[in-house]
Design an enzyme around this catalytic site. Sequence first.
Site, PDB file in Angstrom:
ATOM      1  N   ASP A   1      -9.956  -3.972  -5.383  1.00 27.50           N
ATOM      2  CA  ASP A   1      -9.149  -2.828  -4.602  1.00 27.50           C
ATOM      3  C   ASP A   1      -8.987  -1.806  -5.615  1.00 27.50           C
ATOM      4  O   ASP A   1      -8.860  -1.872  -6.685  1.00 27.50           O
ATOM      5  CB  ASP A   1      -7.582  -3.417  -4.497  1.00 27.50           C
ATOM      6  CG  ASP A   1      -6.715  -2.438  -4.002  1.00 27.50           C
ATOM      7  OD1 ASP A   1      -7.089  -1.451  -3.531  1.00 27.50           O
ATOM      8  OD2 ASP A   1      -5.335  -2.592  -3.562  1.00 27.50           O
TER       9      ASP A   1
ATOM     10  N   SER B   1       0.833  -1.249   0.163  1.00 29.35           N
ATOM     11  CA  SER B   1      -0.053  -0.203  -0.012  1.00 29.35           C
ATOM     12  C   SER B   1       0.794   1.519  -0.304  1.00 29.35           C
ATOM     13  O   SER B   1       1.784   1.371  -0.860  1.00 29.35           O
ATOM     14  CB  SER B   1      -0.931   0.028   1.214  1.00 29.35           C
ATOM     15  OG  SER B   1      -2.059   1.077   1.033  1.00 29.35           O
TER      16      SER B   1
ATOM     17  N   HIS C   1      -7.854  -5.296  -0.868  1.00 32.79           N
ATOM     18  CA  HIS C   1      -6.636  -4.549  -0.461  1.00 32.79           C
ATOM     19  C   HIS C   1      -6.304  -4.951   0.937  1.00 32.79           C
ATOM     20  O   HIS C   1      -7.318  -5.326   1.775  1.00 32.79           O
ATOM     21  CB  HIS C   1      -7.104  -3.023  -0.309  1.00 32.79           C
ATOM     22  CG  HIS C   1      -5.929  -2.068  -0.147  1.00 32.79           C
ATOM     23  ND1 HIS C   1      -4.877  -1.576  -1.089  1.00 32.79           N
ATOM     24  CD2 HIS C   1      -5.208  -1.609   0.875  1.00 32.79           C
ATOM     25  CE1 HIS C   1      -3.890  -1.079  -0.643  1.00 32.79           C
ATOM     26  NE2 HIS C   1      -4.278  -0.966   0.775  1.00 32.79           N
TER      27      HIS C   1
END
Length: 323
Positions: free
Chosen positions: A265, A170, A295
């Site tokens: 995501d 991320s 995610h």
Amino acid sequence: MNSDMSDRRARAPMDPEMRAFLDATTDNATQVLDPLETPLPEMRRAIEAGRIGYAAGGAVMREAVDRPLEGSGRFILTRFNMPEADGPLPALVLLHGGGWTWNTIYTGDRTAREYAARAGAAVIAPDYSLSPEYKFPQALNECVAVLRAVRARAAEWGIDPDRIAVGGDSAGGNLALAAALVLRDEGENWLRGALLNYGVFDSDFTRESYRLYGGGDLYLSTRLMRFFWGNYVRTPDQMTHPLAAPLCADLTGLPPLRIVAAELDVLADENHALAERARNAGVDTEYALYEGVTHGFLRAAASVAKAERCLADGALWLTRIFA
């Protein structure tokens, strides 16, 4: 239906194990609390409490020690996970996610230990400065400083200075790729690779994956990504700075990349776009799309087979680039 609408993708189904994990998880702070309305210290405490359980269990290290490393204007608490393996060890500097705003080296500790054990590598996790207290490029500068310190003091820590990679998930994937760009631009071409798990590489909220998965019922929403970007940058024009949004950068001359996308995501499309751009720039690029997962799915490795497979695949890639 007009032709433009008919060409749009449908929302993909969720993997049953992923659904069971989401239904059972205590990590619901971003669903129960509104990050735009909740005081940030309270939000961080709730997220840490909800996610620290994911760090339990997993691989056991020969040594796990926290060291303060000198960074960009401050000391950076950095965890060294050292597996049972003959040295000097290759090393992965692993940067945690959390929208540059929350999470710590402790919530991501199991992932770090799993990579360490599976790849036979030291995994080094810095607790970089968070936003909005510290704006771009403070966290990036700290991550670069840690990479340089690991190489400079490699012999002291039983590490091979010629086998160092960077990685992250991320926002950590964003920082990892940006750090690789900084080192390339400074003529320091010693990184072996960058392991990029569902990273933030762009600030374009109009991508199709944002339309499909940004409504707020999954881990990451469009609204939350706008919040994160607002925390990270000082001014809106920095949202397209090539070190804040690396999809805007010249990617030539980068070390090998492994780019992981989660299908469900908001960031899925920019991860795919990064893989295409990197390949077109002549970068050795491995791209993997894991279907039906959200995610942050790596934190579910104990109960979701595709997350376990992603960890194993990443460790194999690390073994290859370190060979």
